[in-house]
Design an enzyme around this catalytic site. Structure first.
Site, PDB file in Angstrom:
ATOM      1  N   HIS A  29       0.818  -1.224   0.000  1.00 61.66           N
ATOM      2  CA  HIS A  29       0.000   0.000   0.000  1.00 61.66           C
ATOM      3  C   HIS A  29       0.848   1.269   0.000  1.00 61.66           C
ATOM      4  CE1 HIS A  29      -3.746  -2.320   1.706  1.00 61.66           C
ATOM      5  NE2 HIS A  29      -3.513  -2.567   0.443  1.00 61.66           N
ATOM      6  N   THR A  87      -3.815  -8.072  10.850  1.00 62.98           N
ATOM      7  CA  THR A  87      -4.703  -7.485   9.824  1.00 62.98           C
ATOM      8  C   THR A  87      -6.117  -8.014  10.012  1.00 62.98           C
ATOM      9  OG1 THR A  87      -5.162  -7.235   7.456  1.00 62.98           O
ATOM     10  CG2 THR A  87      -4.005  -9.245   8.106  1.00 62.98           C
ATOM     11  N   ASN A 125      -2.980 -12.520  16.136  1.00 60.18           N
ATOM     12  CA  ASN A 125      -3.917 -11.403  16.288  1.00 60.18           C
ATOM     13  C   ASN A 125      -4.644 -11.597  17.620  1.00 60.18           C
ATOM     14  OD1 ASN A 125      -6.217  -9.552  15.876  1.00 60.18           O
ATOM     15  ND2 ASN A 125      -5.656  -9.599  13.719  1.00 60.18           N
TER      16      ASN A 125
HETATM   17  C1  BJW Z   1      -3.364  -6.416  16.574  1.00 64.52           C
HETATM   18  C2  BJW Z   1      -2.931  -5.715  17.658  1.00 64.52           C
HETATM   19  C3  BJW Z   1      -1.704  -6.103  18.170  1.00 64.52           C
HETATM   20  C4  BJW Z   1      -4.774  -4.864  17.150  1.00 64.52           C
HETATM   21  N1  BJW Z   1      -1.032  -7.102  17.606  1.00 64.52           N
HETATM   22  N2  BJW Z   1      -2.689  -7.409  16.022  1.00 64.52           N
HETATM   23  C5  BJW Z   1     -13.856  -6.690  -3.359  1.00 64.52           C
HETATM   24  C6  BJW Z   1     -14.979  -6.650  -2.548  1.00 64.52           C
HETATM   25  C7  BJW Z   1     -15.316  -5.480  -1.860  1.00 64.52           C
HETATM   26  C8  BJW Z   1     -14.548  -4.330  -1.980  1.00 64.52           C
HETATM   27  C9  BJW Z   1     -13.444  -4.376  -2.780  1.00 64.52           C
HETATM   28  C10 BJW Z   1     -13.113  -5.529  -3.458  1.00 64.52           C
HETATM   29  N3  BJW Z   1     -11.963  -5.264  -4.147  1.00 64.52           N
HETATM   30  C11 BJW Z   1     -11.593  -4.003  -3.937  1.00 64.52           C
HETATM   31  C12 BJW Z   1     -12.478  -3.439  -3.109  1.00 64.52           C
HETATM   32  C13 BJW Z   1     -12.420  -2.037  -2.634  1.00 64.52           C
HETATM   33  C14 BJW Z   1     -11.399  -1.806  -1.551  1.00 64.52           C
HETATM   34  C15 BJW Z   1     -11.729  -2.681  -0.342  1.00 64.52           C
HETATM   35  O1  BJW Z   1     -11.137  -3.705  -0.088  1.00 64.52           O
HETATM   36  N4  BJW Z   1     -12.652  -2.200   0.471  1.00 64.52           N
HETATM   37  C16 BJW Z   1     -13.039  -2.910   1.691  1.00 64.52           C
HETATM   38  C17 BJW Z   1     -12.890  -1.979   2.879  1.00 64.52           C
HETATM   39  C18 BJW Z   1     -14.411  -3.448   1.495  1.00 64.52           C
HETATM   40  N5  BJW Z   1     -10.043  -2.057  -2.010  1.00 64.52           N
HETATM   41  C19 BJW Z   1      -9.399  -1.186  -2.758  1.00 64.52           C
HETATM   42  O2  BJW Z   1      -9.934  -0.155  -3.137  1.00 64.52           O
HETATM   43  C20 BJW Z   1      -7.984  -1.513  -3.143  1.00 64.52           C
HETATM   44  N6  BJW Z   1      -7.792  -1.361  -4.536  1.00 64.52           N
HETATM   45  C21 BJW Z   1      -8.254  -2.251  -5.430  1.00 64.52           C
HETATM   46  O3  BJW Z   1      -8.780  -3.282  -5.079  1.00 64.52           O
HETATM   47  O4  BJW Z   1      -8.041  -1.890  -6.740  1.00 64.52           O
HETATM   48  C22 BJW Z   1      -8.756  -2.612  -7.738  1.00 64.52           C
HETATM   49  C23 BJW Z   1     -10.160  -2.064  -7.770  1.00 64.52           C
HETATM   50  C24 BJW Z   1     -10.358  -0.723  -7.971  1.00 64.52           C
HETATM   51  C25 BJW Z   1     -11.665  -0.217  -7.990  1.00 64.52           C
HETATM   52  C26 BJW Z   1     -12.731  -1.072  -7.783  1.00 64.52           C
HETATM   53  C27 BJW Z   1     -12.524  -2.439  -7.566  1.00 64.52           C
HETATM   54  C28 BJW Z   1     -11.217  -2.942  -7.588  1.00 64.52           C
HETATM   55  C29 BJW Z   1      -7.033  -0.528  -2.473  1.00 64.52           C
HETATM   56  C30 BJW Z   1      -7.029  -0.660  -1.003  1.00 64.52           C
HETATM   57  C31 BJW Z   1      -6.170   0.440  -0.392  1.00 64.52           C
HETATM   58  C32 BJW Z   1      -6.233   0.451   1.117  1.00 64.52           C
HETATM   59  N7  BJW Z   1      -5.661   1.666   1.591  1.00 64.52           N
HETATM   60  C33 BJW Z   1      -5.519   1.868   3.026  1.00 64.52           C
HETATM   61  C34 BJW Z   1      -4.973   3.289   3.283  1.00 64.52           C
HETATM   62  C35 BJW Z   1      -3.489   3.372   2.941  1.00 64.52           C
HETATM   63  C36 BJW Z   1      -2.966   4.755   3.137  1.00 64.52           C
HETATM   64  C37 BJW Z   1      -3.104   5.250   4.543  1.00 64.52           C
HETATM   65  O5  BJW Z   1      -2.470   4.703   5.457  1.00 64.52           O
HETATM   66  O6  BJW Z   1      -3.847   6.205   4.756  1.00 64.52           O
HETATM   67  O7  BJW Z   1      -4.649   0.865   3.551  1.00 64.52           O
HETATM   68  S1  BJW Z   1      -7.051   1.621   3.918  1.00 64.52           S
HETATM   69  C38 BJW Z   1      -6.296   0.831   5.303  1.00 64.52           C
HETATM   70  O8  BJW Z   1      -6.769  -0.545   5.366  1.00 64.52           O
HETATM   71  C39 BJW Z   1      -4.794   0.763   4.988  1.00 64.52           C
HETATM   72  C40 BJW Z   1      -4.458  -0.618   5.464  1.00 64.52           C
HETATM   73  O9  BJW Z   1      -3.255  -1.071   4.857  1.00 64.52           O
HETATM   74  C41 BJW Z   1      -5.666  -1.418   5.076  1.00 64.52           C
HETATM   75  C42 BJW Z   1      -5.810  -2.726   5.817  1.00 64.52           C
HETATM   76  O10 BJW Z   1      -6.052  -2.513   7.168  1.00 64.52           O
HETATM   77  P1  BJW Z   1      -5.422  -3.526   8.239  1.00 64.52           P
HETATM   78  O11 BJW Z   1      -3.961  -3.454   8.180  1.00 64.52           O
HETATM   79  O12 BJW Z   1      -6.042  -4.858   8.098  1.00 64.52           O
HETATM   80  O13 BJW Z   1      -5.877  -2.801   9.599  1.00 64.52           O
HETATM   81  P2  BJW Z   1      -7.256  -2.921  10.421  1.00 64.52           P
HETATM   82  O14 BJW Z   1      -7.359  -1.738  11.277  1.00 64.52           O
HETATM   83  O15 BJW Z   1      -8.389  -3.226   9.530  1.00 64.52           O
HETATM   84  O16 BJW Z   1      -7.035  -4.223  11.330  1.00 64.52           O
HETATM   85  C43 BJW Z   1      -6.088  -4.221  12.390  1.00 64.52           C
HETATM   86  C44 BJW Z   1      -5.996  -5.597  12.973  1.00 64.52           C
HETATM   87  O17 BJW Z   1      -4.965  -5.586  13.943  1.00 64.52           O
HETATM   88  C45 BJW Z   1      -7.269  -6.058  13.691  1.00 64.52           C
HETATM   89  O18 BJW Z   1      -7.587  -7.383  13.295  1.00 64.52           O
HETATM   90  C46 BJW Z   1      -6.887  -6.062  15.174  1.00 64.52           C
HETATM   91  O19 BJW Z   1      -7.526  -7.090  15.933  1.00 64.52           O
HETATM   92  C47 BJW Z   1      -5.407  -6.312  15.066  1.00 64.52           C
HETATM   93  N8  BJW Z   1      -4.632  -5.835  16.202  1.00 64.52           N
HETATM   94  N9  BJW Z   1      -3.908  -4.736  17.979  1.00 64.52           N
HETATM   95  C48 BJW Z   1      -1.603  -7.731  16.517  1.00 64.52           C
HETATM   96  N10 BJW Z   1      -1.218  -5.458  19.264  1.00 64.52           N
END
Ligand code: BJW
Length: 251
Positions: free
Chosen positions: A116, A191, A216
């Protein structure tokens, strides 16, 4: 933990897939945790899309510079160092991260794939021409900051991260998929497994025959695909896992 050690011991190739929870124990908030997550306080539609940047570039750019400042002040926890130590135990290891904080690189992890992007890189909105990071301001506090202009085409400069609706970088995506297809074990750390396409990686690894281990404190979308779950924070589980592995490595 014992099961995870047993699974990792014979592995020749390991992928560690990390998300925001990996950095939680270094004080960097996750995105979706109910009280402390970034999206509990900020609206992703206002800050993490190209449309948001076009509407209000100074607001979005300032927010990312403020986050970069918080990340720079963070200290990588023991789990980060444990993953560096794991590199010395496993013949081939790669970290595939969704995080933009750069902490894996900062502790000296050799192979890191950033899916990302990074808060430390910038490029222009129009053509994604790279922009020198040392020419970007470092404001003291959160607030608006007008983005500089691209030296080549004059377009506004944006953070080099992947916003919603944008494609992931091609090379990183290809590398992540290739490693996931050929690893023997995948550690999935911190994640929620909600964001596509990164959430596919554990399924790809499992489908190709790898053992999937989730680290996690909470159950996630990944949990059903994991063979083994280690419930606990990354800062405690990873050092314990690597210590146990090292212990068992001794003759
Ligand atoms: C602990 C802990 C501890 C706590 N130890 N663990 C198919 C279906 C539906 C939607 C889509 C799909 N395909 C694409 C989409 C759209 C979208 C998407 O997925 N949306 C969903 C939300 C539904 N995806 C996209 O748009 C992606 N692009 C794409 O697919 O392009 C092709 C396309 C384009 C157009 C249409 C269709 C397809 C791009 C995604 C970009 C994500 N960007 C971000 C922001 C980055 C910049 C920034 O930092 O501002 O990336 S969003 C944010 O979420 C960030 C992260 O990398 C990402 C993932 O989050 P993560 O890391 O999982 O964090 P959390 O908070 O969700 O979870 C934290 C976890 O930690 C939890 O489980 C806790 O329990 C745990 N935890 N303490 C260990 N101490």
């Amino acid at each position: 933990m014992v099961q995870a050690v047993r699974a990792l011991r014979p592995a020749r190739c390991v992928v560690v897939a990390t998300g925001a929870g990996m950095s939680r124990d270094s004080g960097i908030p996750t995105f979706r945790d109910a009280l402390t997550g970034v999206w509990a306080h900020y609206d992703p539609d206002e800050l993490a899309t190209e449309a948001a940047f076009r509407r209000n570039p100074a607001r979005v750019f300032g927010w990312y510079l403020w986050r970069r400042r918080l990340v720079r002040a963070a200290v990588p926890h023991a789990g980060y160092h444990a993953l560096v130590a794991l590199e010395r135990i496993v013949p081939e290891l790669v970290v595939v991260t969704q995080n933009v904080d750069g902490l894996h690189r900062r502790v000296g992890q050799s192979r890191v794939v950033e899916l990302h992007g990074s808060l430390e890189r910038f490029s222009c909105l129009a053509a994604r021409h790279p922009f020198p990071p040392d020419q970007v301001a470092t404001p003291d506090a959160e607030g608006e900051c007008e983005p500089p202009r691209c030296h080549r085409c004059g377009a506004p400069v944006r953070p080099d991260v992947v916003w919603f609706g944008e494609m992931l970088p091609q090379e990183a995506t290809a590398a992540a998929w290739e490693w996931s297809t050929r690893c023997d074990a995948m550690l999935v750390v911190g994640t929620s497994g909600l964001v596509q396409p990164a959430a596919q990686l554990p399924l790809v690894a499992r489908g190709a025959g790898a053992v999937v281990i989730e680290v996690n404190p909470e159950p996630t979308e990944i949990s059903a695909a994991a063979h083994i779950t280690c419930r606990g924070p990354a800062g405690a589980v990873l050092p314990a896992l690597v210590a146990a592995l090292t212990e068992r490595e001794r003759p």
